[in-house]
Design a protein around this motif. Structure first.
Motif, PDB file in Angstrom:
ATOM      1  N   GLN A  18       1.043  -1.178  -0.063  1.00 37.03           N
ATOM      2  CA  GLN A  18       0.128   0.060   0.089  1.00 37.03           C
ATOM      3  C   GLN A  18       0.912   1.410  -0.119  1.00 37.03           C
ATOM      4  OE1 GLN A  18      -2.318  -0.540   3.462  1.00 37.03           O
ATOM      5  NE2 GLN A  18      -3.891  -2.065   2.578  1.00 37.03           N
ATOM      6  N   LEU A  19       2.090   1.157   0.319  1.00 34.49           N
ATOM      7  CA  LEU A  19       3.058   2.193   0.328  1.00 34.49           C
ATOM      8  C   LEU A  19       3.486   2.743  -1.105  1.00 34.49           C
ATOM      9  CD1 LEU A  19       5.276   0.896   3.121  1.00 34.49           C
ATOM     10  CD2 LEU A  19       3.464   2.836   3.546  1.00 34.49           C
ATOM     11  N   PRO A  20       3.500   3.907  -1.212  1.00 33.10           N
ATOM     12  CA  PRO A  20       3.871   4.596  -2.904  1.00 33.10           C
ATOM     13  C   PRO A  20       5.180   4.349  -3.063  1.00 33.10           C
ATOM     14  CG  PRO A  20       3.786   6.372  -0.940  1.00 33.10           C
ATOM     15  CD  PRO A  20       3.365   5.339  -0.186  1.00 33.10           C
ATOM     16  N   PHE A  21       6.033   3.619  -2.561  1.00 30.94           N
ATOM     17  CA  PHE A  21       7.575   3.258  -2.740  1.00 30.94           C
ATOM     18  C   PHE A  21       7.669   1.553  -2.272  1.00 30.94           C
ATOM     19  CE2 PHE A  21       7.129   5.234   1.518  1.00 30.94           C
ATOM     20  CZ  PHE A  21       7.255   4.318   2.314  1.00 30.94           C
ATOM     21  N   GLN A  22       9.092   1.159  -2.857  1.00 31.95           N
ATOM     22  CA  GLN A  22       9.069  -0.292  -2.242  1.00 31.95           C
ATOM     23  C   GLN A  22      10.001  -0.310  -1.224  1.00 31.95           C
ATOM     24  OE1 GLN A  22      11.231  -1.810  -5.968  1.00 31.95           O
ATOM     25  NE2 GLN A  22       9.104  -2.645  -6.700  1.00 31.95           N
ATOM     26  N   VAL A  23       9.820  -1.168  -0.363  1.00 32.18           N
ATOM     27  CA  VAL A  23      10.680  -1.321   0.717  1.00 32.18           C
ATOM     28  C   VAL A  23      11.806  -2.484   0.684  1.00 32.18           C
ATOM     29  CG1 VAL A  23      10.445  -1.884   3.367  1.00 32.18           C
ATOM     30  CG2 VAL A  23       8.863  -0.440   2.268  1.00 32.18           C
ATOM     31  N   SER A  24      13.048  -2.151   1.198  1.00 29.33           N
ATOM     32  CA  SER A  24      13.918  -3.032   1.262  1.00 29.33           C
ATOM     33  C   SER A  24      14.567  -3.409   2.664  1.00 29.33           C
ATOM     34  CB  SER A  24      15.204  -2.281   0.373  1.00 29.33           C
ATOM     35  OG  SER A  24      16.476  -3.143   0.373  1.00 29.33           O
ATOM     36  N   CYS A  25      14.840  -4.456   3.114  1.00 30.29           N
ATOM     37  CA  CYS A  25      15.098  -4.879   4.485  1.00 30.29           C
ATOM     38  C   CYS A  25      16.326  -5.556   4.471  1.00 30.29           C
ATOM     39  CB  CYS A  25      13.882  -5.500   5.004  1.00 30.29           C
ATOM     40  SG  CYS A  25      14.005  -5.667   6.669  1.00 30.29           S
ATOM     41  N   TYR A  26      17.232  -4.879   5.462  1.00 35.48           N
ATOM     42  CA  TYR A  26      18.373  -5.878   5.716  1.00 35.48           C
ATOM     43  C   TYR A  26      17.995  -7.054   6.530  1.00 35.48           C
ATOM     44  CZ  TYR A  26      20.835  -1.822   3.929  1.00 35.48           C
ATOM     45  OH  TYR A  26      21.202  -1.040   2.883  1.00 35.48           O
ATOM     46  N   PHE A  27      18.898  -8.051   6.289  1.00 38.66           N
ATOM     47  CA  PHE A  27      18.823  -9.580   6.932  1.00 38.66           C
ATOM     48  C   PHE A  27      20.033 -10.284   7.064  1.00 38.66           C
ATOM     49  CE2 PHE A  27      17.993 -14.229   6.341  1.00 38.66           C
ATOM     50  CZ  PHE A  27      17.084 -14.247   7.354  1.00 38.66           C
ATOM     51  N   PRO A  28      20.294 -10.607   8.376  1.00 40.79           N
ATOM     52  CA  PRO A  28      19.596 -10.722   9.427  1.00 40.79           C
ATOM     53  C   PRO A  28      19.767  -9.650  10.560  1.00 40.79           C
ATOM     54  CG  PRO A  28      21.488 -12.302   9.643  1.00 40.79           C
ATOM     55  CD  PRO A  28      21.599 -11.361   8.571  1.00 40.79           C
ATOM     56  N   PHE A  29      20.882  -8.515  10.516  1.00 38.83           N
ATOM     57  CA  PHE A  29      21.288  -7.822  11.418  1.00 38.83           C
ATOM     58  C   PHE A  29      20.601  -6.849  11.335  1.00 38.83           C
ATOM     59  CE2 PHE A  29      25.199 -10.228  10.512  1.00 38.83           C
ATOM     60  CZ  PHE A  29      25.209 -10.919  11.594  1.00 38.83           C
ATOM     61  N   GLY A  30      20.356  -5.997  12.531  1.00 40.91           N
ATOM     62  CA  GLY A  30      19.663  -4.537  12.787  1.00 40.91           C
ATOM     63  C   GLY A  30      21.007  -3.704  13.453  1.00 40.91           C
ATOM     64  N   PHE A  31      20.877  -2.475  13.280  1.00 43.55           N
ATOM     65  CA  PHE A  31      21.708  -1.552  14.108  1.00 43.55           C
ATOM     66  C   PHE A  31      20.791  -0.548  15.318  1.00 43.55           C
ATOM     67  CE2 PHE A  31      21.806   3.117  13.450  1.00 43.55           C
ATOM     68  CZ  PHE A  31      20.796   3.223  12.582  1.00 43.55           C
ATOM     69  N   VAL A  32      21.654  -0.401  16.114  1.00 46.31           N
ATOM     70  CA  VAL A  32      20.878   0.353  16.997  1.00 46.31           C
ATOM     71  C   VAL A  32      21.319   1.902  17.374  1.00 46.31           C
ATOM     72  CG1 VAL A  32      19.596  -1.229  18.703  1.00 46.31           C
ATOM     73  CG2 VAL A  32      22.044  -0.727  19.119  1.00 46.31           C
TER      74      VAL A  32
END
Lengths: 308, 348
Positions: free
Chosen positions: A205-219
């Motif tokens: 539903q968002l007007p852009f594509q979403v890209s996601c990093y896997f598997p780490f996140g940063f804080v």
């Protein structure tokens, strides 16, 4: 859903096939237990359809900007393999902008569709003003969703006050500003981490594509790098702009937060260079993959090791 | 009290009860806790502004959360209108570009200042935010003096610059820190002072003689620096004194020379006594500068009034590095560093 692979070092471009065949070879020995599951999920997902996009560069530290030689060599290797390139950039000072301008100039002259992940509005402004042929992607440092695993699982629980949950849910994506810049500047891709709070909306539903990093996140990150001070002493330690010897490539520090009465007590963080990362639980990784497929995440960026 | 002691600008926040009811203490309206770091009523704010305006001192209000959601934005915009139209605020300190865009359409009769939380590290970023109506940029404390000078030069006199001068303590880039400061777990940075931590070599190669010890010392030093930055250790006794925070006082002559408009004293959550002493400290050094003292004299004076030579001389409490050669300046005393700076000035 597209899979991309981050090569934390341009020299790894030569090892693309090895990396796809056995990503665990490229992870930190000490994180192999954590990475085994993620590598398995990645390999299973790309078995029929190998990744066609490589992420080069680093989004956390300006000292890790590649030289033009290193970047161009890696790009040429990737393009010869019909693999597209996305170039990651960190927050930079004016000196860093000068360095980026050199790299962008080369990239813009290759006649390729090159994505540039910006993590700093100055870099975005530079791209917009001087390099309209490059394709800007808003990076994960500009996604300001709280992602502290010490509290977010609690804040996102059904028992948490509605106001707190509602603050977390847009996941830094469905905000008025993101919609505004997408409209104003024609951004097509926005990036995020795997958040401890999995958003409950449909990405399509968002007007852009979403890209996601896997598997780490940063804080958290910043210019005061601990390990780059290993070779200096006294008050010269932890100064912005310390000329490092790439100590982040050799040392990692694990921190375990304990002493609170919360169920999240004992949360671990992994410090490499100037940045602290978290690793979601195996169950969260599984759930997220399923969710990403169902809810229309356009791209996952697999990182065989902490991206430093 | 602050006005009577020479504050030339004030900044503060206001978190109304409705915000706390909806979002509790876990979701902050601005970069300080609703408890202790903010005013609670518009009447209080109006009184502050009225007193300040009586002596021609402007008042700036913080609305500098890193981001606001679609649900929060209308609430925040309404607050912004009230800060300006009801209470008479002179400027809003903002970080979220989404709020900036929305404020630009409001045409409020106030200036917009860009919070350090926006992490504007380069002149191109300032250009980006200038297009959103920003009149002043509060520069992140992680910038060095040469970097600040280059930014100020590129931005030109139309853009005001503000720098941190006392008490700010984050070792990370505040705008890129997505952790909480909530008391249930404590701030991430100060929490690092007591985590169970260990360092490994990623190559798997064995530790060389002394290498593991060096890594341990590094971690201990890192924790100690966090302690200094977060105000826990800026005194010779090792206990907090007033005002205890790290500072950039020695750089005041430099800031004046490059046209910095404002010096920021941090500490909205601090006691009234600490605020007062912090202000007096900065005022004293500024007064010396304005009286025409030499740079070396101002720096000597700044260090003498900090009353912590064992930390001041090696530069442990310094935000900004004055010397041209970082390694050499770490080995020199305060007078020498001042002399070195004078030499640099002559060379220019």
């Amino acid at each position: 859903m597209e899979w991309a692979v981050h090569l934390r070092n341009p020299g790894l471009a030569e090892h693309w096939d090895d990396l796809l065949a056995d990503p665990l070879q490229f992870c930190e020995l000490q994180l192999r237990d954590l990475q085994t599951s993620a590598a398995g999920l990645f390999q299973q997902a790309v078995r029929q359809d190998p990744p066609r996009r490589a992420y080069l560069g680093n989004e956390f530290c300006a000292s890790l900007l590649p030289s033009l030689d290193a970047l161009s060599s890696a790009c040429l290797i990737m393009w010869r393999r019909q693999v597209e390139v996305t170039f990651l950039t960190p927050p930079v000072t004016d000196d860093g902008l000068d360095a980026l301008r050199v790299l962008f100039t080369w990239l813009s002259r290759q006649g390729r569709h090159v994505e540039i992940v910006f993590n700093d509005w100055g870099t975005f402004e530079l791209l917009h003003r001087e390099f309209p042929s490059l394709h800007p992607v808003r990076g994960r440092l500009l996604n300001k969703a709280m992602r502290d695993p010490r509290v977010v699982p609690l804040y996102n629980s059904p028992n948490a006050p509605a106001g707190i949950r509602s603050s977390l849910q847009p996941a830094g994506l469905d905000t008025p500003f993101v919609r505004s810049i997408v409209n104003r500047y024609g951004l097509t891709v926005v990036e995020m981490d795997i958040l401890p709070q999995i958003p409950d909306f449909d990405f399509r539903q968002l007007p852009f594509q979403v890209s996601c990093y896997f598997p780490f996140g940063f804080v958290t990150t910043g210019r005061h790098c601990m390990v780059s001070s290993l070779h200096v002493e006294g008050s010269q330690r932890f100064r912005p702009g310390t000329h490092c010897r790439f100590e982040c490539r050799e040392y990692m520090t694990t921190h375990i937060f304990s002493g609170s009465t919360l169920p999240t007590d004992g949360t671990r963080f992994y410090q490499r260079g100037n940045t602290f990362f978290y690793f979601p639980e195996e169950r969260t990784l599984h759930n997220f993959l399923q969710y990403a497929e169902d809810k229309g995440v356009a791209r996952l960026v697999y990182e065989p090791s902490l991206p430093m | 009290m602050l006005l009577a002691n020479g504050a030339e600008e004030l900044y503060c926040g206001l978190v109304p009860e409705e915000w706390v009811t909806r979002y509790t203490g876990a979701v902050w309206l601005n970069r300080r806790s609703p408890a202790g770091g903010n005013l609670r009523t518009f009447r209080d704010l109006a009184r502050v502004i009225e007193q300040a305006h009586r002596v021609s001192v402007p008042v700036f209000i913080t609305l500098n959360a890193q981001t606001y959601t679609a649900e929060q934005l209308p609430v925040v915009l309404d607050l912004a209108r009230r800060y300006v139209q009801e209470a008479g605020a002179d400027a809003l300190i903002v970080s979220d570009p989404g709020l900036l865009l929305a404020l630009a359409e409001e045409n409020l009769t106030c200036d917009l200042h860009l919070s350090s939380v926006a992490a504007s590290l380069n002149s191109s970023a300032i250009q980006f935010f200038r297009s959103m109506g920003i009149r002043r940029v509060i520069l992140p404390r992680s910038l060095t003096l040469p970097e600040i000078a280059r930014l100020a030069s590129a931005a030109g006199p139309q853009m005001e610059m503000e720098v941190f001068i006392l008490n700010d303590g984050c070792i990370f880039e505040e705008g890129n820190c997505l952790t909480t400061h909530h008391h249930s777990v404590g701030a991430f940075c100060t929490g690092l002072m007591k985590t169970n931590s260990h360092t490994v070599k990623l190559s798997g190669r064995p530790w060389r003689a002394g290498e593991a010890e060096a890594a341990e010392r590094l971690l201990a030093d890192f924790r100690r620096r966090i302690g200094i930055l977060t105000n826990a250790a800026c005194s010779d006794s090792g206990r907090a004194t007033l005002p205890p925070g790290p500072c950039g006082l020695c750089a005041i002559p430099f800031f004046e020379r490059i046209g910095i408009a404002s010096l920021k004293i941090v500490g909205r959550e601090a006691s009234a006594m600490r605020k007062l002493l912090s202000l007096r400290l900065v005022r004293a050094v500024v007064a010396r500068q304005r009286a025409g003292a030499s740079e070396a004299n101002v720096q000597d004076y700044a260090q003498s009034v900090r009353l912590a030579p064992s930390r001041c001389v090696p530069g442990e409490m310094c935000y900004y590095e004055l010397g041209t050669n970082p390694v050499e300046s770490s080995q020199l005393g305060c007078n020498s560093r001042a002399t070195r700076w004078e030499q640099q000035k002559h060379n220019e």
